[in-house]
Design an enzyme around this catalytic site. Structure first.
Site, PDB file in Angstrom:
ATOM      1  N   ARG A   1      -5.747 -40.881   4.849  1.00 39.91           N
ATOM      2  CA  ARG A   1      -7.107 -40.863   5.375  1.00 39.91           C
ATOM      3  C   ARG A   1      -7.077 -41.580   6.725  1.00 39.91           C
ATOM      4  O   ARG A   1      -6.206 -42.419   6.972  1.00 39.91           O
ATOM      5  CB  ARG A   1      -8.072 -41.584   4.437  1.00 39.91           C
ATOM      6  CG  ARG A   1      -8.169 -41.001   3.032  1.00 39.91           C
ATOM      7  CD  ARG A   1      -9.138 -41.832   2.185  1.00 39.91           C
ATOM      8  NE  ARG A   1      -9.314 -41.277   0.846  1.00 39.91           N
ATOM      9  CZ  ARG A   1      -8.668 -41.682  -0.246  1.00 39.91           C
ATOM     10  NH1 ARG A   1      -7.790 -42.671  -0.141  1.00 39.91           N
ATOM     11  NH2 ARG A   1      -8.886 -41.129  -1.421  1.00 39.91           N
TER      12      ARG A   1
ATOM     13  N   LYS B   1      -9.350 -46.233  -0.663  1.00 43.09           N
ATOM     14  CA  LYS B   1     -10.761 -46.450  -0.983  1.00 43.09           C
ATOM     15  C   LYS B   1     -10.910 -47.573  -1.996  1.00 43.09           C
ATOM     16  O   LYS B   1     -10.108 -47.694  -2.920  1.00 43.09           O
ATOM     17  CB  LYS B   1     -11.372 -45.163  -1.556  1.00 43.09           C
ATOM     18  CG  LYS B   1     -11.687 -44.115  -0.497  1.00 43.09           C
ATOM     19  CD  LYS B   1     -12.474 -42.970  -1.100  1.00 43.09           C
ATOM     20  CE  LYS B   1     -12.913 -41.983  -0.028  1.00 43.09           C
ATOM     21  NZ  LYS B   1     -13.681 -40.868  -0.603  1.00 43.09           N
TER      22      LYS B   1
ATOM     23  N   HIS C   1      -8.804 -35.522   9.098  1.00 39.57           N
ATOM     24  CA  HIS C   1      -8.700 -35.181   7.677  1.00 39.57           C
ATOM     25  C   HIS C   1      -8.007 -33.832   7.466  1.00 39.57           C
ATOM     26  O   HIS C   1      -7.473 -33.572   6.385  1.00 39.57           O
ATOM     27  CB  HIS C   1     -10.102 -35.142   7.063  1.00 39.57           C
ATOM     28  CG  HIS C   1     -10.156 -35.735   5.689  1.00 39.57           C
ATOM     29  ND1 HIS C   1      -9.922 -37.072   5.429  1.00 39.57           N
ATOM     30  CD2 HIS C   1     -10.385 -35.167   4.481  1.00 39.57           C
ATOM     31  CE1 HIS C   1     -10.024 -37.295   4.136  1.00 39.57           C
ATOM     32  NE2 HIS C   1     -10.300 -36.165   3.537  1.00 39.57           N
TER      33      HIS C   1
ATOM     34  N   ARG D   1      -4.513 -34.245   6.371  1.00 35.39           N
ATOM     35  CA  ARG D   1      -4.426 -34.629   4.952  1.00 35.39           C
ATOM     36  C   ARG D   1      -4.539 -33.392   4.070  1.00 35.39           C
ATOM     37  O   ARG D   1      -3.777 -33.226   3.110  1.00 35.39           O
ATOM     38  CB  ARG D   1      -5.537 -35.628   4.645  1.00 35.39           C
ATOM     39  CG  ARG D   1      -5.591 -36.143   3.217  1.00 35.39           C
ATOM     40  CD  ARG D   1      -6.592 -37.289   3.172  1.00 35.39           C
ATOM     41  NE  ARG D   1      -7.071 -37.611   1.832  1.00 35.39           N
ATOM     42  CZ  ARG D   1      -6.472 -38.451   0.998  1.00 35.39           C
ATOM     43  NH1 ARG D   1      -5.337 -39.027   1.341  1.00 35.39           N
ATOM     44  NH2 ARG D   1      -6.995 -38.718  -0.186  1.00 35.39           N
TER      45      ARG D   1
ATOM     46  N   HIS E   1      -6.175 -40.025  -5.167  1.00 40.95           N
ATOM     47  CA  HIS E   1      -7.379 -39.531  -5.836  1.00 40.95           C
ATOM     48  C   HIS E   1      -7.484 -40.140  -7.231  1.00 40.95           C
ATOM     49  O   HIS E   1      -6.518 -40.118  -7.988  1.00 40.95           O
ATOM     50  CB  HIS E   1      -7.343 -38.003  -5.972  1.00 40.95           C
ATOM     51  CG  HIS E   1      -7.558 -37.285  -4.679  1.00 40.95           C
ATOM     52  ND1 HIS E   1      -7.158 -35.979  -4.477  1.00 40.95           N
ATOM     53  CD2 HIS E   1      -8.143 -37.670  -3.518  1.00 40.95           C
ATOM     54  CE1 HIS E   1      -7.484 -35.602  -3.251  1.00 40.95           C
ATOM     55  NE2 HIS E   1      -8.080 -36.611  -2.654  1.00 40.95           N
TER      56      HIS E   1
ATOM     57  N   TYR F   1      -7.268 -28.222  -3.706  1.00 43.12           N
ATOM     58  CA  TYR F   1      -6.143 -27.697  -2.935  1.00 43.12           C
ATOM     59  C   TYR F   1      -5.486 -26.482  -3.596  1.00 43.12           C
ATOM     60  O   TYR F   1      -4.463 -25.990  -3.120  1.00 43.12           O
ATOM     61  CB  TYR F   1      -5.108 -28.802  -2.701  1.00 43.12           C
ATOM     62  CG  TYR F   1      -5.667 -29.919  -1.873  1.00 43.12           C
ATOM     63  CD1 TYR F   1      -5.860 -29.761  -0.506  1.00 43.12           C
ATOM     64  CD2 TYR F   1      -6.061 -31.110  -2.456  1.00 43.12           C
ATOM     65  CE1 TYR F   1      -6.417 -30.767   0.258  1.00 43.12           C
ATOM     66  CE2 TYR F   1      -6.612 -32.127  -1.701  1.00 43.12           C
ATOM     67  CZ  TYR F   1      -6.787 -31.941  -0.343  1.00 43.12           C
ATOM     68  OH  TYR F   1      -7.349 -32.947   0.400  1.00 43.12           O
TER      69      TYR F   1
END
Length: 303
Positions: free
Chosen positions: A153, A177, A249, A252, A275, A284
């Protein structure tokens, strides 16, 4: 309990403190929550609606949603409603309210947005557009190679530290995150460009106090901002004549898509991307039909 007419500021402050301390959300996420609540308070001020967060009702919220829907797309509206629901849930949890005024307000129905990706040739084309004779050329090349080579990110890239580079073990430590750390594998190709920048460019810079351990520095020796990374990527896309609407992004997305197309396990990709849910990674799975057919022919016993 009673907030009073002028207590929106205190409510927002308490909520942001809760998001940071209790939920451990990233500063950027917290700022988005805060901005969404401020949109509501600005609306109340504009229409001279002197209502506290304790007594604001569903009708007031509906008026606000109707008013702001003219300015926001459906995805932004959905995020706004979700953020406000969380805010009022927090007030209920703290005992300031008994009900959530957004309980019966539905978010716009969204189709699942497939991420934009770049082909390998487009990524090479974009990197080829970097002017290495420019003072920041080697740095920008290392930035793009790291975004694509590690699937980071943008905030993870700007926060990358020299002390987080464990090249001998083949990993870098990333702060994701919610301030969650994870180890991301790094290939020797990407590692080479980071070392070139670190040993031949960055070594000649004098970092500002507090930024001595930051890997990617701006011209003034401070940490790069998210906005600067966006600017670098947009400018490179323009110079490479790539018409797609790309952002940091995008690399990514491309990282994950290319891994998946080449047979990588979805769970492994999930770990590398950081994630929490495999559902997020499943976006994806938007592979082209020729790849799906080749997988069937290669692996199915009746093929």
């Amino acid at each position: 309990m009673y907030f009073g007419v002028m207590k929106w500021e205190q409510a927002i402050q308490d909520f942001t403190y809760y998001l940071k301390i209790e939920r451990g959300l990233a500063d950027n996420t917290i700022q988005n929550y805060r901005l969404d609540i401020l949109k509501l308070t600005n609306y109340l001020s504009e229409f001279e609606l002197n209502i506290s967060p304790v007594y604001i009702a569903e009708d007031d919220i509906q008026g606000f949603i109707y008013n702001i829907s003219k300015l926001l797309n459906e995805r932004s509206q959905a995020r706004l409603i979700s953020g406000l629901k969380s805010f009022f849930d927090f007030l209920i949890f703290e005992g300031y309210r008994k009900t959530n005024p957004l309980e019966l307000i539905e978010s716009p129905r969204l189709g699942r947005k497939l991420p934009d990706t770049l082909s390998i040739s487009e990524i090479d084309q974009l990197i080829g557009a970097i002017d290495l004779s420019h003072s920041q050329g080697q740095r920008n090349k290392a930035i793009i190679e790291t975004l694509y080579g590690c699937g980071l990110r943008v905030s993870e890239l700007t926060n990358l530290k020299l002390s987080h580079l464990h090249f001998e073990e083949g990993f870098i430590k990333v702060l994701g995150k919610g301030n969650k750390e994870r180890l991301v594998p790094i290939n020797s190709y990407t590692q080479k460009f980071i070392e070139l920048y670190k040993d031949e460019v960055r070594i000649h810079q004098e970092p500002k106090p507090g930024f001595t351990d930051v890997l990617f520095l701006n011209r003034r020796g401070a940490q790069l901002t998210r906005a600067m990374i966006f600017t670098i990527v947009k400018q490179l896309a323009k110079e490479a004549h790539i018409q797609k609407n790309i952002s940091p992004h995008t690399f990514r997305h491309s990282f994950a898509t290319h891994l998946l197309e080449n047979g990588a396990n979805l769970r492994v990709i999930q770990q590398m991307l950081g994630h929490e849910s495999i559902t997020t990674t499943e976006i994806y799975m938007h592979l082209d039909k020729t790849h799906l057919r080749s997988v069937l022919e290669q692996f199915h016993p009746r093929a």
